[in-house]
Design a protein around this motif. Structure first.
Motif, PDB file in Angstrom:
ATOM      1  N   LEU A  51      -5.554 -10.954  -0.454  1.00 13.21           N
ATOM      2  CA  LEU A  51      -4.331 -11.696  -0.781  1.00 13.21           C
ATOM      3  C   LEU A  51      -3.520 -10.923  -1.823  1.00 13.21           C
ATOM      4  O   LEU A  51      -2.296 -10.882  -1.756  1.00 13.21           O
ATOM      5  N   TRP A  52      -4.200 -10.317  -2.778  1.00 16.22           N
ATOM      6  CA  TRP A  52      -3.517  -9.483  -3.770  1.00 16.22           C
ATOM      7  C   TRP A  52      -2.779  -8.340  -3.079  1.00 16.22           C
ATOM      8  O   TRP A  52      -1.614  -8.081  -3.369  1.00 16.22           O
ATOM      9  N   LEU A  53      -3.442  -7.692  -2.127  1.00 13.13           N
ATOM     10  CA  LEU A  53      -2.820  -6.610  -1.367  1.00 13.13           C
ATOM     11  C   LEU A  53      -1.592  -7.123  -0.610  1.00 13.13           C
ATOM     12  O   LEU A  53      -0.544  -6.472  -0.603  1.00 13.13           O
ATOM     13  N   THR A  54      -1.701  -8.277   0.006  1.00 13.73           N
ATOM     14  CA  THR A  54      -0.565  -8.884   0.702  1.00 13.73           C
ATOM     15  C   THR A  54       0.601  -9.083  -0.261  1.00 13.73           C
ATOM     16  O   THR A  54       1.746  -8.735   0.047  1.00 13.73           O
ATOM     17  N   ASN A  55       0.312  -9.644  -1.435  1.00 18.31           N
ATOM     18  CA  ASN A  55       1.349  -9.874  -2.438  1.00 18.31           C
ATOM     19  C   ASN A  55       2.028  -8.569  -2.834  1.00 18.31           C
ATOM     20  O   ASN A  55       3.261  -8.506  -2.968  1.00 18.31           O
ATOM     21  N   LEU A  56       1.230  -7.528  -3.041  1.00 14.46           N
ATOM     22  CA  LEU A  56       1.788  -6.223  -3.423  1.00 14.46           C
ATOM     23  C   LEU A  56       2.689  -5.674  -2.326  1.00 14.46           C
ATOM     24  O   LEU A  56       3.797  -5.194  -2.595  1.00 14.46           O
ATOM     25  N   MET A  57       2.214  -5.723  -1.086  1.00 12.54           N
ATOM     26  CA  MET A  57       2.986  -5.170   0.024  1.00 12.54           C
ATOM     27  C   MET A  57       4.285  -5.936   0.225  1.00 12.54           C
ATOM     28  O   MET A  57       5.340  -5.333   0.442  1.00 12.54           O
ATOM     29  N   LEU A  58       4.238  -7.270   0.134  1.00 18.73           N
ATOM     30  CA  LEU A  58       5.444  -8.068   0.321  1.00 18.73           C
ATOM     31  C   LEU A  58       6.439  -7.871  -0.832  1.00 18.73           C
ATOM     32  O   LEU A  58       7.646  -7.987  -0.631  1.00 18.73           O
ATOM     33  N   ALA A  59       5.926  -7.548  -2.010  1.00 19.74           N
ATOM     34  CA  ALA A  59       6.790  -7.267  -3.164  1.00 19.74           C
ATOM     35  C   ALA A  59       7.244  -5.803  -3.182  1.00 19.74           C
ATOM     36  O   ALA A  59       7.930  -5.387  -4.113  1.00 19.74           O
ATOM     37  N   GLU A  60       6.831  -5.056  -2.161  1.00 20.50           N
ATOM     38  CA  GLU A  60       7.165  -3.643  -2.019  1.00 20.50           C
ATOM     39  C   GLU A  60       6.706  -2.824  -3.220  1.00 20.50           C
ATOM     40  O   GLU A  60       7.373  -1.905  -3.674  1.00 20.50           O
ATOM     41  N   ARG A  61       5.519  -3.177  -3.729  1.00 18.39           N
ATOM     42  CA  ARG A  61       4.891  -2.422  -4.807  1.00 18.39           C
ATOM     43  C   ARG A  61       3.993  -1.353  -4.181  1.00 18.39           C
ATOM     44  O   ARG A  61       3.544  -1.482  -3.050  1.00 18.39           O
ATOM     45  N   ASP A  62       3.705  -0.326  -4.915  1.00 18.90           N
ATOM     46  CA  ASP A  62       2.865   0.772  -4.457  1.00 18.90           C
ATOM     47  C   ASP A  62       1.401   0.341  -4.535  1.00 18.90           C
ATOM     48  O   ASP A  62       0.773   0.432  -5.592  1.00 18.90           O
ATOM     49  N   ARG A  78      -1.250   1.675  -3.399  1.00 19.96           N
ATOM     50  CA  ARG A  78      -2.190   2.760  -3.725  1.00 19.96           C
ATOM     51  C   ARG A  78      -2.290   2.933  -5.247  1.00 19.96           C
ATOM     52  O   ARG A  78      -3.393   3.037  -5.797  1.00 19.96           O
ATOM     53  N   ALA A  79      -1.142   2.968  -5.910  1.00 19.78           N
ATOM     54  CA  ALA A  79      -1.137   3.107  -7.369  1.00 19.78           C
ATOM     55  C   ALA A  79      -1.790   1.895  -8.035  1.00 19.78           C
ATOM     56  O   ALA A  79      -2.539   2.041  -9.009  1.00 19.78           O
ATOM     57  N   GLU A  80      -1.521   0.704  -7.513  1.00 18.96           N
ATOM     58  CA  GLU A  80      -2.120  -0.510  -8.069  1.00 18.96           C
ATOM     59  C   GLU A  80      -3.631  -0.522  -7.857  1.00 18.96           C
ATOM     60  O   GLU A  80      -4.385  -0.983  -8.720  1.00 18.96           O
ATOM     61  N   THR A  81      -4.092  -0.019  -6.720  1.00 17.67           N
ATOM     62  CA  THR A  81      -5.529   0.067  -6.456  1.00 17.67           C
ATOM     63  C   THR A  81      -6.179   1.051  -7.426  1.00 17.67           C
ATOM     64  O   THR A  81      -7.277   0.797  -7.936  1.00 17.67           O
ATOM     65  N   GLU A  82      -5.499   2.157  -7.716  1.00 15.32           N
ATOM     66  CA  GLU A  82      -6.011   3.105  -8.706  1.00 15.32           C
ATOM     67  C   GLU A  82      -6.112   2.458 -10.076  1.00 15.32           C
ATOM     68  O   GLU A  82      -7.093   2.660 -10.801  1.00 15.32           O
ATOM     69  N   ARG A  83      -5.093   1.677 -10.448  1.00 20.21           N
ATOM     70  CA  ARG A  83      -5.142   0.935 -11.725  1.00 20.21           C
ATOM     71  C   ARG A  83      -6.320  -0.021 -11.738  1.00 20.21           C
ATOM     72  O   ARG A  83      -7.019  -0.153 -12.745  1.00 20.21           O
ATOM     73  N   LEU A  84      -6.532  -0.700 -10.599  1.00 19.42           N
ATOM     74  CA  LEU A  84      -7.637  -1.666 -10.505  1.00 19.42           C
ATOM     75  C   LEU A  84      -8.979  -0.970 -10.682  1.00 19.42           C
ATOM     76  O   LEU A  84      -9.813  -1.417 -11.476  1.00 19.42           O
TER      77      LEU A  84
END
Length: 167
Positions: free
Chosen positions: A86-97, A99-105
């Motif tokens: 669901l977090w990934l869905t939120n990121l994609m729909l918000a047009e956030r990167d 891959r970069a967010e996963t690296e931060r995670l």
């Protein structure tokens, strides 16, 4: 005590219940980091059912986008993240990167001193989706799960309500 567990599986495989049990095994109270957003009545009902199942030993934090910050804001209690897809869905729909967010995670998970249990869906076990967005999501979810599994101490696959230890 640092310990990171990824619980993955299909829809209605029992992932959340397994993850909740594992999280409370580290002690109570625990923090439930929810990534879902109640954007319609059906999702609001799903969220309400999840909350009703949990007892008073849980404190809920809602964070649909900045998951690394929510995890890093630990008060030392065990944390459960439900769910990464669901977090990934939120990121994609918000047009956030994503891959970069996963690296931060993954960087945040590697620095934790208190336990973190993460729930994610295995979405690539079925047919190839018929549209580009669904294929991008499926591929992103698989790659995200691989990255999180690399830093996790344990990986559990939920099948028919049963935990199968993968790592």
């Amino acid at each position: 005590m640092r310990h990171t567990i990824l619980v993955t599986g299909g829809v209605r495989s029992g992932k959340s219940a397994i993850a909740e049990e594992r999280t409370l095994g580290f002690g109570a109270p625990a923090t439930y980091i929810a990534t879902a957003q109640a954007l319609d009545d059906e999702m609001a009902e799903r969220i309400a059912r999840h909350q009703a199942r949990r007892g008073p030993e849980w404190r809920t934090v809602s964070e649909p986008l900045d998951l690394p910050a929510a995890i890093a804001a630990s008060d030392g209690t065990p944390r459960l993240v439900d769910c990464l897809t669901l977090w990934l869905t939120n990121l994609m729909l918000a047009e956030r990167d994503w891959r970069a967010e996963t690296e931060r995670l993954t960087a945040t998970l590697a620095r934790q001193s208190a336990p973190v249990v993460l729930v994610s869906n295995e979405v690539g076990l079925g047919i190839v989706p018929d549209n580009a967005l669904a294929r991008r999501f499926r591929d992103a979810a698989g790659l995200m799960n691989q990255d999180v599994a690399k830093v996790a101490d344990e990986v559990i696959l939920a099948v028919a309500g049963l935990p199968l230890k993968v790592k």
